[in-house]
Write an enzyme that holds these catalytic residues in place. Sequence first.
Site, PDB file in Angstrom:
ATOM      1  N   ASN A  12      35.758  53.941  74.817  1.00  0.00           N
ATOM      2  CA  ASN A  12      34.371  52.713  75.035  1.00  0.00           C
ATOM      3  C   ASN A  12      33.834  54.204  75.662  1.00  0.00           C
ATOM      4  O   ASN A  12      33.274  53.693  77.056  1.00  0.00           O
ATOM      5  CB  ASN A  12      34.467  52.046  75.631  1.00  0.00           C
ATOM      6  N   GLY A  14      31.767  56.931  74.457  1.00  0.00           N
ATOM      7  CA  GLY A  14      30.954  57.388  73.651  1.00  0.00           C
ATOM      8  C   GLY A  14      30.923  58.700  72.963  1.00  0.00           C
ATOM      9  O   GLY A  14      29.878  59.157  72.810  1.00  0.00           O
ATOM     10  N   SER A  16      31.991  58.813  69.986  1.00  0.00           N
ATOM     11  CA  SER A  16      31.409  59.215  68.577  1.00  0.00           C
ATOM     12  C   SER A  16      29.694  59.279  69.179  1.00  0.00           C
ATOM     13  O   SER A  16      29.219  60.072  68.012  1.00  0.00           O
ATOM     14  CB  SER A  16      31.496  57.913  68.110  1.00  0.00           C
ATOM     15  N   ASP A  88      35.990  62.305  64.160  1.00  0.00           N
ATOM     16  CA  ASP A  88      36.054  62.012  64.715  1.00  0.00           C
ATOM     17  C   ASP A  88      37.406  60.706  64.841  1.00  0.00           C
ATOM     18  O   ASP A  88      38.071  61.218  64.133  1.00  0.00           O
ATOM     19  CB  ASP A  88      35.492  60.618  64.541  1.00  0.00           C
ATOM     20  N   GLU A  89      37.986  60.249  65.717  1.00  0.00           N
ATOM     21  CA  GLU A  89      39.268  59.573  65.472  1.00  0.00           C
ATOM     22  C   GLU A  89      40.023  59.913  65.824  1.00  0.00           C
ATOM     23  O   GLU A  89      41.511  60.211  64.954  1.00  0.00           O
ATOM     24  CB  GLU A  89      39.524  58.788  64.892  1.00  0.00           C
ATOM     25  N   ALA A  90      40.010  61.705  66.229  1.00  0.00           N
ATOM     26  CA  ALA A  90      41.010  62.758  65.899  1.00  0.00           C
ATOM     27  C   ALA A  90      42.480  62.411  66.832  1.00  0.00           C
ATOM     28  O   ALA A  90      43.464  62.720  66.151  1.00  0.00           O
ATOM     29  CB  ALA A  90      40.613  64.314  66.663  1.00  0.00           C
ATOM     30  N   GLN A  91      42.481  60.943  67.589  1.00  0.00           N
ATOM     31  CA  GLN A  91      43.638  60.904  67.549  1.00  0.00           C
ATOM     32  C   GLN A  91      44.506  60.232  66.783  1.00  0.00           C
ATOM     33  O   GLN A  91      45.784  61.157  66.681  1.00  0.00           O
ATOM     34  CB  GLN A  91      43.785  60.129  68.897  1.00  0.00           C
ATOM     35  N   CYS A 183      41.256  53.328  84.876  1.00  0.00           N
ATOM     36  CA  CYS A 183      42.182  54.556  85.881  1.00  0.00           C
ATOM     37  C   CYS A 183      43.279  54.252  85.580  1.00  0.00           C
ATOM     38  O   CYS A 183      43.808  53.279  85.627  1.00  0.00           O
ATOM     39  CB  CYS A 183      41.544  54.534  87.739  1.00  0.00           C
ATOM     40  N   HIS A 186      45.332  51.110  88.002  1.00  0.00           N
ATOM     41  CA  HIS A 186      44.437  49.694  87.711  1.00  0.00           C
ATOM     42  C   HIS A 186      45.806  49.681  85.785  1.00  0.00           C
ATOM     43  O   HIS A 186      45.669  48.124  85.590  1.00  0.00           O
ATOM     44  CB  HIS A 186      43.175  49.165  87.617  1.00  0.00           C
TER      45      HIS A 186
HETATM   46 ZN   LIG Z   1      40.869  51.672  88.876  1.00  0.00          ZN
END
Ligand SMILES: [Zn+2]
Length: 190
Positions: A12, A14, A16, A88-91, A183, A186
């Site tokens: 998420n 951005g 694309s 796109d979605e190269a993973q 991060c 978290h």
């Molecule tokens: Zn965090």
Amino acid sequence: MAKLYFYYSAMNAGKSTVLLQSAYNYKERGMDVLLMAPAIDKRFGVGKIHSRIGLSAEAVSFAPAFDLFDYVSQELSQRPMLKCLLIDEAQFLTKAQVLQLADIVDQLNLPVLTYGIRSDFQGEPFEGSMYLLTLADNLVEIKTVCHCGKKATMNTRIDEAGRPIKVGDQIQIGGNERYVSMCRKHFKEA
Ligand SMILES: [Zn+2]
């Protein structure tokens, strides 16, 4: 000299949108581009790249056994204005496909721009991203933020109630789970 680029980020961020903007920039200057994306639930055919802000474009989707070098060689012989390959979605690329992308750059002198997330919801690297991080000429981070304001680098999978999910397949198709970018601190606490 052409180069292999890997634009990486958390979910998420951005990616694309950035891909579609880059494709637009080429086309605006009269150059032809090829948009492609690995298909995780489909075979070779017409697919679409969607960005969360509403832009979309047609893209060629391909299976894990698909040979990108052969396909792009043929396209280049028929499309003299083809100046860039965007993925796109190269993973979800296989190791073999990342090596094919390196050959497209080195032997066909075509720039290749790839976009993908680095790691899955368990913090494990995706195969495609692992080899792109190793082989790309240029690594470019697309940044997004955790709820705490720090840069988000990890992806937490959550269920419909917003609870973190710890186990499951790396790729889930058609499920109701979503992802929250966090991060590292978290992500570990989630
Ligand atoms: Zn965090």
